[in-house]
Design a protein around this motif. Structure first.
Motif, PDB file in Angstrom:
ATOM      1  N   ARG A 192       0.840  -1.206   0.000  1.00 32.28           N
ATOM      2  CA  ARG A 192       0.000   0.000   0.000  1.00 32.28           C
ATOM      3  C   ARG A 192       0.873   1.254   0.000  1.00 32.28           C
ATOM      4  NH1 ARG A 192      -3.882  -0.495   4.905  1.00 32.28           N
ATOM      5  NH2 ARG A 192      -4.822   1.455   4.281  1.00 32.28           N
ATOM      6  N   ILE A 193       1.913   1.226   0.811  1.00 28.57           N
ATOM      7  CA  ILE A 193       2.807   2.384   0.889  1.00 28.57           C
ATOM      8  C   ILE A 193       3.478   2.625  -0.463  1.00 28.57           C
ATOM      9  CG2 ILE A 193       5.011   3.157   1.899  1.00 28.57           C
ATOM     10  CD1 ILE A 193       3.980   1.855   4.538  1.00 28.57           C
ATOM     11  N   ALA A 194       3.945   1.539  -1.081  1.00 26.97           N
ATOM     12  CA  ALA A 194       4.592   1.682  -2.395  1.00 26.97           C
ATOM     13  C   ALA A 194       3.596   2.270  -3.400  1.00 26.97           C
ATOM     14  CB  ALA A 194       5.117   0.333  -2.865  1.00 26.97           C
ATOM     15  N   GLY A 195       2.335   1.821  -3.328  1.00 29.01           N
ATOM     16  CA  GLY A 195       1.303   2.332  -4.239  1.00 29.01           C
ATOM     17  C   GLY A 195       1.059   3.822  -4.018  1.00 29.01           C
ATOM     18  N   LEU A 196       0.976   4.227  -2.751  1.00 27.38           N
ATOM     19  CA  LEU A 196       0.741   5.647  -2.441  1.00 27.38           C
ATOM     20  C   LEU A 196       1.888   6.509  -2.968  1.00 27.38           C
ATOM     21  CD1 LEU A 196      -0.535   5.055   1.196  1.00 27.38           C
ATOM     22  CD2 LEU A 196      -1.854   6.199  -0.609  1.00 27.38           C
ATOM     23  N   ILE A 197       3.094   5.998  -2.849  1.00 29.13           N
ATOM     24  CA  ILE A 197       4.261   6.768  -3.331  1.00 29.13           C
ATOM     25  C   ILE A 197       4.257   6.813  -4.854  1.00 29.13           C
ATOM     26  CG2 ILE A 197       6.794   6.774  -3.476  1.00 29.13           C
ATOM     27  CD1 ILE A 197       6.778   5.648  -0.584  1.00 29.13           C
ATOM     28  N   ASN A 198       4.027   5.659  -5.478  1.00 30.65           N
ATOM     29  CA  ASN A 198       4.036   5.651  -6.944  1.00 30.65           C
ATOM     30  C   ASN A 198       2.930   6.539  -7.521  1.00 30.65           C
ATOM     31  OD1 ASN A 198       6.301   4.081  -7.417  1.00 30.65           O
ATOM     32  ND2 ASN A 198       5.177   2.164  -7.116  1.00 30.65           N
ATOM     33  N   ASN A 199       1.808   6.669  -6.764  1.00 33.82           N
ATOM     34  CA  ASN A 199       0.720   7.556  -7.212  1.00 33.82           C
ATOM     35  C   ASN A 199       0.938   9.009  -6.779  1.00 33.82           C
ATOM     36  OD1 ASN A 199      -0.639   5.477  -8.386  1.00 33.82           O
ATOM     37  ND2 ASN A 199      -1.828   4.991  -6.527  1.00 33.82           N
ATOM     38  N   ASP A 200       2.030   9.251  -6.085  1.00 36.65           N
ATOM     39  CA  ASP A 200       2.372  10.606  -5.620  1.00 36.65           C
ATOM     40  C   ASP A 200       1.284  11.189  -4.702  1.00 36.65           C
ATOM     41  OD1 ASP A 200       4.035  12.711  -5.337  1.00 36.65           O
ATOM     42  OD2 ASP A 200       3.509  13.707  -7.225  1.00 36.65           O
ATOM     43  N   THR A 201       0.691  10.332  -3.856  1.00 36.91           N
ATOM     44  CA  THR A 201      -0.333  10.813  -2.908  1.00 36.91           C
ATOM     45  C   THR A 201       0.349  11.582  -1.777  1.00 36.91           C
ATOM     46  OG1 THR A 201      -1.558   8.797  -3.369  1.00 36.91           O
ATOM     47  CG2 THR A 201      -2.262  10.072  -1.443  1.00 36.91           C
ATOM     48  N   PRO A 202      -0.045  12.839  -1.547  1.00 35.20           N
ATOM     49  CA  PRO A 202       0.603  13.610  -0.466  1.00 35.20           C
ATOM     50  C   PRO A 202       0.497  12.879   0.876  1.00 35.20           C
ATOM     51  CG  PRO A 202      -0.847  15.003  -1.775  1.00 35.20           C
ATOM     52  CD  PRO A 202      -1.096  13.599  -2.225  1.00 35.20           C
ATOM     53  N   LEU A 203       1.538  13.027   1.671  1.00 33.88           N
ATOM     54  CA  LEU A 203       1.617  12.274   2.934  1.00 33.88           C
ATOM     55  C   LEU A 203       0.411  12.540   3.842  1.00 33.88           C
ATOM     56  CD1 LEU A 203       3.850  10.353   3.955  1.00 33.88           C
ATOM     57  CD2 LEU A 203       4.691  12.220   5.366  1.00 33.88           C
ATOM     58  N   ASP A 204      -0.076  13.778   3.845  1.00 37.33           N
ATOM     59  CA  ASP A 204      -1.195  14.067   4.753  1.00 37.33           C
ATOM     60  C   ASP A 204      -2.524  13.491   4.246  1.00 37.33           C
ATOM     61  OD1 ASP A 204      -1.555  15.813   2.705  1.00 37.33           O
ATOM     62  OD2 ASP A 204      -1.246  17.644   3.886  1.00 37.33           O
ATOM     63  N   GLU A 205      -2.499  12.854   3.059  1.00 38.30           N
ATOM     64  CA  GLU A 205      -3.728  12.166   2.596  1.00 38.30           C
ATOM     65  C   GLU A 205      -3.612  10.653   2.761  1.00 38.30           C
ATOM     66  OE1 GLU A 205      -4.689  13.398  -1.399  1.00 38.30           O
ATOM     67  OE2 GLU A 205      -4.416  15.518  -0.882  1.00 38.30           O
ATOM     68  N   TRP A 206      -2.517  10.179   3.330  1.00 34.74           N
ATOM     69  CA  TRP A 206      -2.360   8.736   3.548  1.00 34.74           C
ATOM     70  C   TRP A 206      -3.282   8.290   4.689  1.00 34.74           C
ATOM     71  CZ3 TRP A 206       3.253   6.459   3.173  1.00 34.74           C
ATOM     72  CH2 TRP A 206       3.853   6.868   1.980  1.00 34.74           C
ATOM     73  N   PRO A 207      -3.749   7.037   4.637  1.00 39.26           N
ATOM     74  CA  PRO A 207      -4.606   6.558   5.735  1.00 39.26           C
ATOM     75  C   PRO A 207      -3.884   6.660   7.081  1.00 39.26           C
ATOM     76  CG  PRO A 207      -4.443   4.943   3.954  1.00 39.26           C
ATOM     77  CD  PRO A 207      -3.477   6.012   3.635  1.00 39.26           C
ATOM     78  N   GLY A 208      -4.575   7.237   8.061  1.00 39.71           N
ATOM     79  CA  GLY A 208      -3.979   7.450   9.376  1.00 39.71           C
ATOM     80  C   GLY A 208      -3.492   6.174  10.029  1.00 39.71           C
ATOM     81  N   GLU A 209      -4.166   5.039   9.707  1.00 38.65           N
ATOM     82  CA  GLU A 209      -3.805   3.782  10.375  1.00 38.65           C
ATOM     83  C   GLU A 209      -2.366   3.359  10.080  1.00 38.65           C
ATOM     84  OE1 GLU A 209      -5.183   0.270   8.441  1.00 38.65           O
ATOM     85  OE2 GLU A 209      -6.294   1.453   6.987  1.00 38.65           O
TER      86      GLU A 209
END
Ligand code: SF4
Length: 596
Positions: free
Chosen positions: A136-153
């Motif tokens: 999931r983390i790799a996906g968020l990075i590859n999609n360039d999702t800003p850190l403050d939009e990552w799931p809090g969990e």
């Protein structure tokens, strides 16, 4: 940034952290600009940048990942996590991706040993890195999702308090300890701390009342040249929240759950010693606690528990500032911590004089750790006798332990001093135990024949780290991990440690790889004893402990890893001779030397 910090060179580390946050590195231009703005030499700035592992002179990724290299994270699979992340992100460890999106490296320990594999992303803790979470983390990075939009969990940090006793079981309400301190008066409260026989909880165990008393009573004589008045002396209270010993995380939990009580203990101390200013030196890995701690401080100011005329008492002024470290284990040593607070590299000072008379800015300074101030607040409320009613003759009260490794219930446990290792192992659900590392890498490795020993200054002194290893673990691998840790964290100031720790590491690597010979074991032991006796500070003096204590207890395991020859070079001998063969044009049998 420099203006925001009032052009105060003592705040250099804070400035550099902010530059790094904005630019993803501290460029040579930024270093020069800061040096010129502060009117200091650029080498002073670059030396600080190079000293702290969280500061970088080359650009890091927009998402900067640091995976914990601690032994407990290894045991939970951190190396596989790092390899998986690298595959998914298309980078190698130590690299920044060509598009600047992500970088990945390792860090010594994140203080999340019971919920690993763990790491940091842009300084914020991520825990329990299962394959699913890693992807999931790799996906968020590859999609360039800003850190403050990552799931809090993904950023959840559990407290895992498993066993409470008189301290954790009797939390102090904000203002209670201060109210009682003011009601009883300075001397009576000094008496309570003295009666408690509280000793510093960092591991060295110096008597807390004595330390506070030295700061209050003695410094004028020590600081002022003969005949000069004591005017101009400022006293300081510093809370050491730089617990960096792998396997230790109790201060993290105290700051998460009981920060108010820790600040209350610091304020009681400030009243007794006459300090107006205090610092909480928070290890860089605990960045995620920073805003919460600031909120607690703000609430205390609002309630009149910090600031001017605390609880209405004229002249009782005290406030606390939080300063962040930047990834240097040595800053847990009190004089190195003070150097860091002053904006310098964290190099331990020569002692004496001790910080209690010549500390921050050369002024009398009390340095205690989080647990000590936490306990002091409880003593101020419940009294010295209440605290000293449990424990042993020389170790009064209770001790918080961070328990992790091979056990069913890792977490925080509070025990009266004198508890046996066997009892602790039973409580935390450890089975088939090979040994226990008490006090972190600088402490002692206990074999299963020593589990009747007791945690107490008279027997096993500890800052609180308790790592369990079951029989599936490799003793040499454990010692190797700890030895790598010390070689990495050596500050480089003194030669025995700067040179000795990498030599110990190389020798142990050679033995672990099956290239060791009998002579190497003797050399390992000789070198270890030398580094222990000749190093300047506690880091070097304990760096060989993992080797020496496991060599003493498990000589047969080391012996079994050796080759049956007396000497074995630590490198590829035949490969090293290749250049000479080419230059001389020889390739006969005698021009080859075999290592087997
Ligand atoms: Fe630095 Fe190691 Fe010397 Fe301590 S013993 S001052 S950490 S080089």
């Amino acid at each position: 940034i420099v203006e925001n910090h009032g052009r105060d060179a003592h705040r250099l580390l804070s400035m550099l952290r902010e530059v790094q946050q904005k630019l993803r590195h501290v460029s040579p231009l930024a270093q020069r600009t800061i040096a010129e703005s502060l009117g200091i030499c650029i080498t002073q700035v670059s030396a600080v940048v190079e000293f702290y592992s969280f500061l970088s002179t080359t650009p890091l990724g927009k998402f900067d990942i640091r995976i914990s290299d601690s032994i407990t994270d290894h045991m939970l699979g951190s190396r596989d996590v790092a390899a998986r992340l690298c595959r998914r992100l298309g980078i190698l460890p130590g690299e920044t991706r060509h598009d600047g999106r992500v970088s990945l490296t390792f860090t010594s320990c994140t203080g999340l040993c019971e919920q690993g594999p763990a790491g940091l992303i842009n300084g914020y803790a991520i825990t329990r890195l299962t394959e699913e979470r890693t992807d999931r983390i790799a996906g968020l990075i590859n999609n360039d999702t800003p850190l403050d939009e990552w799931p809090g969990e993904l950023f959840t940090v559990e407290q895992n308090i498993q066993l409470t006793d008189r301290l954790l079981g009797n939390p102090v309400q904000p203002g209670d300890a201060l109210g009682r301190t003011l009601a009883l008066g300075r001397e009576t409260m000094f008496g309570e701390i003295e009666t408690s026989q509280l000793r510093g909880r960092g591991g060295a165990g110096f008597n807390t009342a004595w330390k506070w008393r030295f700061c209050y009573d003695g410094p004028e004589a020590a600081v002022c040249p003969p005949g000069q008045p004591a005017a101009g002396i400022e006293r300081y209270v510093v809370c050491n929240a730089d617990e960096g010993e792998p396997g230790t995380f109790k201060d993290r939990v105290l700051l998460q759950s009981s920060a108010d009580q820790v600040f209350e203990g610091m304020t009681v101390c400030a009243h007794l010693v006459g300090a107006k200013r205090g610092f909480l030196y928070l290890r860089g890995e605990y960045l995620y606690l920073y805003d919460r701690l600031e909120a607690v401080l703000a609430a205390r100011r609002q309630r009149g528990l910090l600031g001017k005329a605390i609880l209405g008492k004229e002249g009782f002024d005290f406030d606390i500032e939080i300063r962040l470290g930047a990834g240097a284990y040595i800053c847990g040593e009190e004089s190195a911590l003070i150097e860091s607070l002053e904006g310098n590299r964290g190099i331990p000072r020569n002692r004496p004089p001790y910080p209690v008379t010549h500390g921050y800015l050369g002024q009398p300074t009390v340095v205690n750790n989080v647990e000590t101030f936490f306990a002091a607040a409880a003593i101020a409320v419940h009294g010295g006798e209440w605290f000293a009613a449990v424990g042993t003759e020389k170790s009064k009260g209770t001790k918080l332990l961070s328990i992790c490794g091979d056990c069913a219930r890792p977490g925080i446990y509070e025990y009266p001093f004198g508890v046996t290792v066997a009892r602790i192992l039973e409580d935390c659900g450890a089975a088939d135990v090979l040994g226990v590392q008490i006090g972190g890498p600088s402490g002692t490795f206990l074999s299963d024949k020593e589990f009747d020993r007791k945690l107490a200054y008279e027997d096993l002194a500890t800052g609180g780290s308790f790592i369990v290893f079951d029989r599936t673990r490799d003793v040499i691998e454990i010692a190797r991990n700890f030895t790598h840790f010390f070689a990495h964290e050596s500050c480089g100031f003194c030669t025995p440690c700067r040179v000795g720790t990498p030599l110990l590491k190389n020798l142990l690597d050679k033995i672990a790889a099956g290239h060791g010979a009998t002579g190497d074991l003797a050399e390992l032991s000789r070198l270890g004893r030398f580094v222990r006796s000749a190093s300047h500070c506690g880091l070097g003096q304990t760096a060989a402990n993992p080797i020496l204590s496991t060599l003493e207890r498990y000589p047969e395991i080391y012996q079994a890893r050796l080759k049956t020859i007396d000497f074995e070079p630590g490198f590829d001998l035949d490969g090293a001779l290749a250049t000479a063969r080419r230059l001389t044009g020889r390739d006969d049998a005698n021009a080859h030397l075999s290592q087997s």
